[in-house]
Enzyme design. Structure first.
Site, short mmCIF file in Angstrom:
data_model
loop_
_atom_site.label_atom_id
_atom_site.label_comp_id
_atom_site.label_asym_id
_atom_site.label_seq_id
_atom_site.Cartn_x
_atom_site.Cartn_y
_atom_site.Cartn_z
N LYS A 248 36.22 49.89 20.20
CA LYS A 248 35.74 50.92 19.27
C LYS A 248 34.85 51.94 19.99
O LYS A 248 34.97 53.14 19.77
CB LYS A 248 34.93 50.29 18.12
CG LYS A 248 35.72 49.33 17.25
CD LYS A 248 34.91 48.90 16.03
CE LYS A 248 33.66 48.13 16.34
NZ LYS A 248 33.85 46.82 16.96
N ARG B 287 29.76 46.69 8.48
CA ARG B 287 30.28 45.42 8.95
C ARG B 287 30.33 44.40 7.82
O ARG B 287 30.76 43.26 8.05
CB ARG B 287 29.37 44.88 10.06
CG ARG B 287 29.90 45.14 11.46
CD ARG B 287 28.84 44.65 12.43
NE ARG B 287 29.31 44.22 13.69
CZ ARG B 287 29.12 44.91 14.83
NH1 ARG B 287 28.55 46.08 14.80
NH2 ARG B 287 29.50 44.41 15.97
N ARG C 268 32.89 42.75 30.45
CA ARG C 268 32.06 43.89 30.05
C ARG C 268 30.67 43.83 30.69
O ARG C 268 30.07 42.75 30.77
CB ARG C 268 31.93 43.89 28.52
CG ARG C 268 31.35 45.14 27.96
CD ARG C 268 31.85 45.40 26.59
NE ARG C 268 31.13 44.63 25.58
CZ ARG C 268 31.24 44.85 24.28
NH1 ARG C 268 32.05 45.79 23.83
NH2 ARG C 268 30.59 44.11 23.42
N ARG D 1 25.72 41.55 28.77
CA ARG D 1 24.93 41.42 27.55
C ARG D 1 24.88 39.95 27.17
O ARG D 1 25.88 39.26 27.28
CB ARG D 1 25.60 42.21 26.41
CG ARG D 1 25.12 43.61 26.26
CD ARG D 1 26.02 44.43 25.38
NE ARG D 1 26.29 43.87 24.06
CZ ARG D 1 27.01 44.49 23.12
NH1 ARG D 1 27.52 45.69 23.37
NH2 ARG D 1 27.22 43.94 21.96
N ARG E 199 30.62 35.57 17.32
CA ARG E 199 30.75 36.96 16.83
C ARG E 199 32.14 37.16 16.20
O ARG E 199 32.27 37.87 15.21
CB ARG E 199 30.55 37.94 17.99
CG ARG E 199 29.11 38.00 18.45
CD ARG E 199 28.94 38.81 19.70
NE ARG E 199 29.07 40.23 19.45
CZ ARG E 199 29.22 41.14 20.41
NH1 ARG E 199 29.29 40.77 21.67
NH2 ARG E 199 29.30 42.41 20.12
P1 AMP Z 1 27.88 45.95 18.67
O1 AMP Z 1 27.36 46.60 19.89
O2 AMP Z 1 28.42 46.93 17.67
O3 AMP Z 1 28.85 44.84 18.96
O4 AMP Z 1 26.63 45.27 17.95
C1 AMP Z 1 25.85 44.29 18.60
C2 AMP Z 1 25.05 43.47 17.59
O5 AMP Z 1 24.20 44.35 16.83
C3 AMP Z 1 25.88 42.76 16.55
O6 AMP Z 1 26.41 41.53 17.01
C4 AMP Z 1 24.84 42.57 15.44
O7 AMP Z 1 23.92 41.54 15.77
C5 AMP Z 1 24.09 43.90 15.49
N1 AMP Z 1 24.75 44.91 14.60
C6 AMP Z 1 25.31 46.09 14.99
N2 AMP Z 1 25.80 46.75 13.93
C7 AMP Z 1 25.56 45.97 12.85
C8 AMP Z 1 25.86 46.08 11.46
N3 AMP Z 1 26.51 47.15 10.96
N4 AMP Z 1 25.46 45.07 10.64
C9 AMP Z 1 24.79 44.01 11.12
N5 AMP Z 1 24.50 43.81 12.42
C10 AMP Z 1 24.87 44.79 13.29
#
Ligand code: AMP
Length: 209
Positions: free
Chosen positions: A13, A88, A123, A156, A167
């Site tokens: 994404k 999400r 990554r 990460r 996840r």
């Molecule tokens: P991402 O980089 O988008 O994979 O986000 C990393 C982490 O941030 C996720 O695993 C969640 O812990 C938190 N996070 C990001 N966006 C959201 C969201 N819309 N709702 C809840 N947690 C989020």
């Protein structure tokens, strides 16, 4: 154009959000990046979110909804935006609707779980500026060093294999129902994200026509 990118963590994404951002000149907004930036700056919100993130759980709805409300009020969103990683959950999507935000297109990038797990192990992110790389698909010019700020590239914590599994589990339970939510609104486009980045970008751009 107001666009949502859906898909499992690691489906690409972020990369596709950057491509759309360049093509349409609208901002790509990643709640994950905003939270990581808050964490690097040591803000209260960042510290609160840390334990959820590290365990691969979702940060509470009210926190991310607040982040998005503030971000969408910024001037640069006036002509459209790309949401990467938000909504999400169903309550997050409902919150967008309640804010009066009209979404034009929801693009769901599909990649099977086995491929996701393999991708995420490669990554790497910059510990200083957060720029994202991949050991195979998006290599930095020098091994382990950020092209942009010369910071050190690290994995990460939430990209470690065990956390990736939780996840994915969270994604299937909490986020995947959004496909039906947006299908019912006639906004959903499903595309295959398994091939090369350029192939997926082509499909993404077709979905925007
Ligand atoms: P991402 O980089 O988008 O994979 O986000 C990393 C982490 O941030 C996720 O695993 C969640 O812990 C938190 N996070 C990001 N966006 C959201 C969201 N819309 N709702 C809840 N947690 C989020």
């Amino acid at each position: 154009m107001n666009i949502i990118l859906l898909g499992a963590p690691g489906a690409g994404k972020g990369t596709q959000a950057e491509k759309i951002c360049q093509k349409l000149d609208i901002p790509a907004i990643s709640t994950g990046n905003i939270i990581r930036e808050a964490l690097r700056s040591g803000t209260e919100m960042g510290l609160k979110a840390k334990s959820y993130m590290d365990e691969g759980k979702l940060v509470p709805d009210e926190v991310v909804i607040g982040i998005i409300k503030d971000r969408l009020a910024c001037d640069d969103c006036a002509n459209g935006f790309i949401l990467d990683g938000f909504p999400r959950t169903i309550p997050q999507a409902e919150a967008l609707d309640k804010m009066g935000v009209v979404i034009d297109r929801v693009i769901d990038i599909e990649v099977p779980d086995e491929k996701i797990a393999a991708r995420m192990s490669g990554r790497r992110v910059c510990a200083d500026c957060g720029a994202s790389y991949h050991l195979e698909h998006k290599k930095p010019k020098a091994d382990g060093v950020c092209d942009t700020c010369a910071g050190t590239l690290i994995q990460r914590k939430d990209d470690h294999p065990d956390t990736v599994l939780s996840r994915l589990d969270v994604y299937h339970k909490e986020t995947e129902p959004l496909k039906d939510y947006y299908k019912a609104q006639n906004k959903l486009w499903i595309i295959d994200g398994q091939d090369k980045v350029e192939d997926t970008t082509k499909l993404v751009f077709e979905a925007l026509e």
